[in-house]
Scaffold this active site. Structure first.
Site, short mmCIF file in Angstrom:
data_model
loop_
_atom_site.label_atom_id
_atom_site.label_comp_id
_atom_site.label_asym_id
_atom_site.label_seq_id
_atom_site.Cartn_x
_atom_site.Cartn_y
_atom_site.Cartn_z
N LYS A 20 0.83 -1.21 0.00
CA LYS A 20 0.00 0.00 0.00
C LYS A 20 0.87 1.27 0.00
O LYS A 20 0.65 2.17 -0.79
CB LYS A 20 -0.94 0.03 1.22
CG LYS A 20 -1.88 -1.16 1.29
CD LYS A 20 -2.80 -1.08 2.49
CE LYS A 20 -2.09 -1.10 3.84
NZ LYS A 20 -1.32 -2.33 4.13
N ARG A 95 -9.36 0.60 9.02
CA ARG A 95 -8.96 -0.78 9.31
C ARG A 95 -10.07 -1.53 10.04
O ARG A 95 -9.91 -2.71 10.34
CB ARG A 95 -7.72 -0.76 10.20
CG ARG A 95 -6.41 -1.08 9.48
CD ARG A 95 -5.33 -0.93 10.52
NE ARG A 95 -4.09 -1.57 10.27
CZ ARG A 95 -3.01 -0.99 9.76
NH1 ARG A 95 -3.06 0.23 9.31
NH2 ARG A 95 -1.87 -1.65 9.69
N ARG A 134 11.76 -5.55 4.72
CA ARG A 134 11.42 -4.14 4.48
C ARG A 134 12.41 -3.19 5.18
O ARG A 134 12.73 -3.37 6.35
CB ARG A 134 10.00 -3.87 4.96
CG ARG A 134 9.63 -2.40 4.96
CD ARG A 134 8.16 -2.19 4.92
NE ARG A 134 7.50 -2.48 6.18
CZ ARG A 134 6.20 -2.32 6.39
NH1 ARG A 134 5.43 -1.91 5.40
NH2 ARG A 134 5.67 -2.60 7.54
N ARG A 167 11.55 -1.51 10.81
CA ARG A 167 10.55 -1.23 11.86
C ARG A 167 10.60 -2.28 12.95
O ARG A 167 10.75 -3.47 12.65
CB ARG A 167 9.14 -1.20 11.23
CG ARG A 167 8.80 0.15 10.66
CD ARG A 167 7.54 0.14 9.85
NE ARG A 167 6.39 -0.48 10.50
CZ ARG A 167 5.17 -0.47 9.97
NH1 ARG A 167 4.96 0.13 8.82
NH2 ARG A 167 4.17 -1.06 10.59
N ARG A 178 -0.05 -9.11 13.61
CA ARG A 178 -0.65 -8.07 12.77
C ARG A 178 -1.51 -8.69 11.67
O ARG A 178 -2.57 -8.18 11.34
CB ARG A 178 0.44 -7.19 12.16
CG ARG A 178 0.99 -6.18 13.17
CD ARG A 178 2.34 -5.65 12.78
NE ARG A 178 2.34 -4.89 11.56
CZ ARG A 178 3.41 -4.75 10.77
NH1 ARG A 178 4.56 -5.31 11.10
NH2 ARG A 178 3.34 -4.05 9.68
#
Ligand code: ADP
Ligand code: AMP
Length: 228
Positions: A20, A95, A134, A167, A178
């Protein structure tokens, strides 16, 4: 053109790691509308050590959702800022169904609505692989991946030269939580937007450029923008 003057609201739907943020950064440049990422807003609060940042951290560290009331307030305030006058690409918000309803209500009081909800669909296996590799720029938030989208120089942002970091919630354990939270609380939004005729499924397993091409084509269809 008349179509270009009407504010455009795009909700990018997809699991954590679906791409996203990567796509929102490309779209925001192309379409000239703001990128509003709730996760980025919470991380900004965290860095600025605000009360909201401290509250959000307790949830983010565990991979849980921050409560609806504070999240909705934060995003609605963001949407009031002048750079959102032409619309916004919402990334990571809504969400929950309560958040989606709050967004609809806020927009409808201004005679506006969500225009399109591209759902970037990716398998769970791919999500875990994407999140574990990431890297993000501390300065401009650009996103990279060790294997799929590496920076030219390891640890350094191609765009602004900023330092790249991983992160703290991209660890395997938190990622699993998550994803579980996503399946339980966010997946119902697919039906919510499907019922309103706004959902467009995008194959998120493709390479970044191909996903972007499909997204832009879907947005052109509803809004007639981005082709100039
Ligand atoms: P989200 O914002 O949905 O959590 P990101 O845009 O941060 O996801 O992408 C997660 C990771 O996957 C990043 O490291 C990014 O570089 C990488 N990525 C994004 N889209 C693709 C893609 N289509 N193919 C391969 N890797 C991708
Ligand atoms: P993201 O950057 O979108 O992956 O979000 C990181 C974390 O911020 C999530 O795991 C949540 O704890 C929190 N968060 C971001 N957006 C929302 C939202 N819309 N509602 C509740 N919590 C959120």
């Amino acid at each position: 053109m008349t179509a270009a003057t009407k504010p455009l609201y795009i909700v990018l739907l997809g699991a954590p790691g679906a791409g996203k943020g990567t796509q929102a950064r490309l779209l925001t440049e192309e379409l000239g509308i703001a990128h509003v990422a709730s996760g980025d807003l919470f991380r900004e609060h965290l860095n600025n050590q605000t009360e909201l940042g401290r509250l959000a951290k307790q949830y983010m560290d565990r991979g849980e959702l921050v409560p609806d009331d504070v999240t909705i307030r934060m995003v609605m305030e963001r949407l009031e800022r002048p750079d959102c006058a032409k619309g916004a690409i919402l990334d990571g918000f809504p969400r929950t169904v309560a958040q989606a309803r709050a967004l609809d209500e806020a927009l409808s009081t201004r005679g506006l609505q969500v225009d399109i909800v591209p759902y970037i669909k990716v398998s769970e296996e791919t999500l875990v692989a994407r999140l574990s590799g990431r890297w993000i720029c501390r300065q401009c938030q650009a996103t990279y991946h060790t294997l799929f989208n590496p920076p030219k120089k390891p640890g350094v942002c191609d765009i602004c030269g900023g330092e790249l970091y991983q992160r703290s919630d991209d660890t395997e354990e938190t990622v699993r939580r998550r994803l579980q939270v996503y399946f339980e609380q966010t997946l119902p939004l697919i039906e919510y937007y499907q019922e309103r005729g706004l959902l467009v499924e995008i194959d998120g397993e493709q390479e970044i450029d191909a996903v972007y091409r499909d997204l832009l084509a879907a947005i052109h269809q509803v809004a007639g923008v981005g082709t100039e």
